[in-house]
Design a protein around this motif. Structure first.
Motif, PDB file in Angstrom:
ATOM      1  N   TYR A 132     -12.891   3.517   1.838  1.00  0.00           N
ATOM      2  CA  TYR A 132     -13.267   2.152   2.193  1.00  0.00           C
ATOM      3  C   TYR A 132     -13.592   2.048   3.682  1.00  0.00           C
ATOM      4  N   ALA A 166      -2.585   1.119   3.171  1.00  0.00           N
ATOM      5  CA  ALA A 166      -3.519   1.919   2.359  1.00  0.00           C
ATOM      6  C   ALA A 166      -2.791   3.096   1.718  1.00  0.00           C
ATOM      7  N   ALA A 215      -0.889   1.909  -1.183  1.00  0.00           N
ATOM      8  CA  ALA A 215      -1.756   1.508  -2.287  1.00  0.00           C
ATOM      9  C   ALA A 215      -2.549   2.692  -2.837  1.00  0.00           C
ATOM     10  N   ILE A 240      -5.102   4.306  -1.370  1.00  0.00           N
ATOM     11  CA  ILE A 240      -6.545   4.271  -1.106  1.00  0.00           C
ATOM     12  C   ILE A 240      -6.843   4.905   0.242  1.00  0.00           C
ATOM     13  N   THR A 261      -6.526 -11.331   2.160  1.00  0.00           N
ATOM     14  CA  THR A 261      -5.253 -10.826   1.656  1.00  0.00           C
ATOM     15  C   THR A 261      -4.156 -11.817   2.021  1.00  0.00           C
ATOM     16  N   GLU A 309     -10.466  -6.106  -6.823  1.00  0.00           N
ATOM     17  CA  GLU A 309      -9.857  -4.782  -6.949  1.00  0.00           C
ATOM     18  C   GLU A 309      -9.244  -4.347  -5.613  1.00  0.00           C
ATOM     19  N   LEU A 310     -10.071  -4.393  -4.564  1.00  0.00           N
ATOM     20  CA  LEU A 310      -9.570  -3.986  -3.240  1.00  0.00           C
ATOM     21  C   LEU A 310      -8.508  -4.967  -2.744  1.00  0.00           C
ATOM     22  N   LYS A 346      -5.178  -4.189  -4.241  1.00  0.00           N
ATOM     23  CA  LYS A 346      -4.571  -2.986  -3.676  1.00  0.00           C
ATOM     24  C   LYS A 346      -3.997  -3.265  -2.288  1.00  0.00           C
ATOM     25  N   GLU A 362      -0.867  -5.276  -2.511  1.00  0.00           N
ATOM     26  CA  GLU A 362       0.190  -4.388  -2.992  1.00  0.00           C
ATOM     27  C   GLU A 362       0.729  -3.560  -1.807  1.00  0.00           C
ATOM     28  N   GLY A 363      -0.177  -3.034  -1.006  1.00  0.00           N
ATOM     29  CA  GLY A 363       0.211  -2.222   0.151  1.00  0.00           C
ATOM     30  C   GLY A 363       0.973  -3.033   1.193  1.00  0.00           C
TER      31      GLY A 363
END
Ligand code: ARG
Length: 286
Positions: free
Chosen positions: A51, A83, A86, A88, A129, A244-245, A248, A251-252
């Motif tokens: 990303y 990241a 998560a 990513i 976020t 989607e991002l 994540k 979540e992170g």
């Protein structure tokens, strides 16, 4: 009968094998089955998405460039830690503030991590976020200045970074068409102008002003806070609809807050544990 390419190859392979057998008699073992009949090899895994994170790296201690040209700071540590939780991969791309949201809208960046204040207006065109940092505007003036509150800026020349929440606050106070607002492409440039006397004050995010003043003692600055500034919160911005991002990242963020990683990063840059923006309500007296 119509054959697919695969069926054709299989048929052709069997036919060729038959010819071979016929030619060799029974002396030779049958040839291996034609390639087309072999189980398909597992496809190579697609390379993991990296990303692209847009950063206006002129905003120490949140995001800046070190002597080696690497993008570093509180924001970078938070993004990297979130990241990692998560699962990513990210890469940071220096992106001028002016146009940073266009880069997101056009898909040139997957997210913006640049001390972006979550505002209702911005929410119309991008998704945020959960907040990861509390901030507020702070006024920088020169030592000996008579400016003691936000309202005093009505009669002053004020420097801001174009398109920031500081710009918005000052524009509201002085009026859209005021010639007394001087807009700069970065906050440090506005503060340099204050140092050289081109403006009487600068309004910007507290963390950046405090850092700049502490690192430029020769500038003889003074800071003025004012209760009338609305509390702000930073979030990471993604393109509208990129759930989607966004999922994540949230979540992170939750994971690094839960396990203390966030506090460790906070302490590294600000010397203290984060304090709750809203003080808990005092216990009711009996
Ligand atoms: N928090 C302010 C805003 O969102 C200023 C952010 C500027 N960030 C930067 N890296 N220049 O408007």
């Amino acid at each position: 009968m119509r054959l697919t390419t695969r069926q054709f190859l299989q048929t052709a392979g069997l036919f060729a094998a038959g010819l071979l057998l016929a030619a060799c008699g029974k002396k030779e073992p049958p040839p291996p089955p034609p390639a087309a009949a072999a189980p398909a090899a597992a496809p190579a895994p697609a390379p993991a998405k990296i990303y692209a994170v847009g950063v206006d790296a002129a905003y120490a201690p949140f995001e800046s460039q070190n002597e080696k040209g690497e993008i570093v700071g509180f924001t970078i540590d938070v993004v990297n830690a979130a990241a990692a939780k998560a699962g990513i991969q990210v890469k940071f791309v220096n992106t001028p503030w002016e146009g940073i949201f266009n880069a997101l809208g056009q898909g040139d960046r997957d997210m913006i991590a640049s001390s972006v204040t979550i505002t209702d207006e911005r929410k119309q065109t991008m998704d945020f976020t959960d907040p990861y940092f509390d901030a507020v505007q702070l006024i920088a003036v020169k030592e000996g200045s008579k400016i003691a509150k936000f309202d005093d800026l009505k009669k002053a020349k004020v420097g801001v970074q174009t398109g920031t929440t500081g710009d918005e606050a000052v524009t509201k106070l002085l009026g859209k068409t005021s010639a007394n607002i001087k807009r700069f492409e970065s906050t440090p440039l506005a503060l340099k102008e204050l140092e050289s006397g081109g403006v009487d004050a600068v309004v910007a995010d507290n963390g950046v002003v405090i850092h700049y003043v502490a690192n430029n003692p020769g500038g003889k600055f003074k800071m003025v806070s004012d209760k009338s500034f609305a509390p702000e919160q930073y979030g990471f911005a993604v393109k509208k609809g990129n759930t989607e991002l966004l999922g994540k990242l949230n979540e992170g963020i939750a994971a690094i807050k839960a396990d203390g990683t966030y506090n460790t990063i906070f302490k590294k840059y600000f010397g203290t544990e984060p304090v709750a923006a809203v003080a808990p309500a005092p216990a009711a007296s009996k």
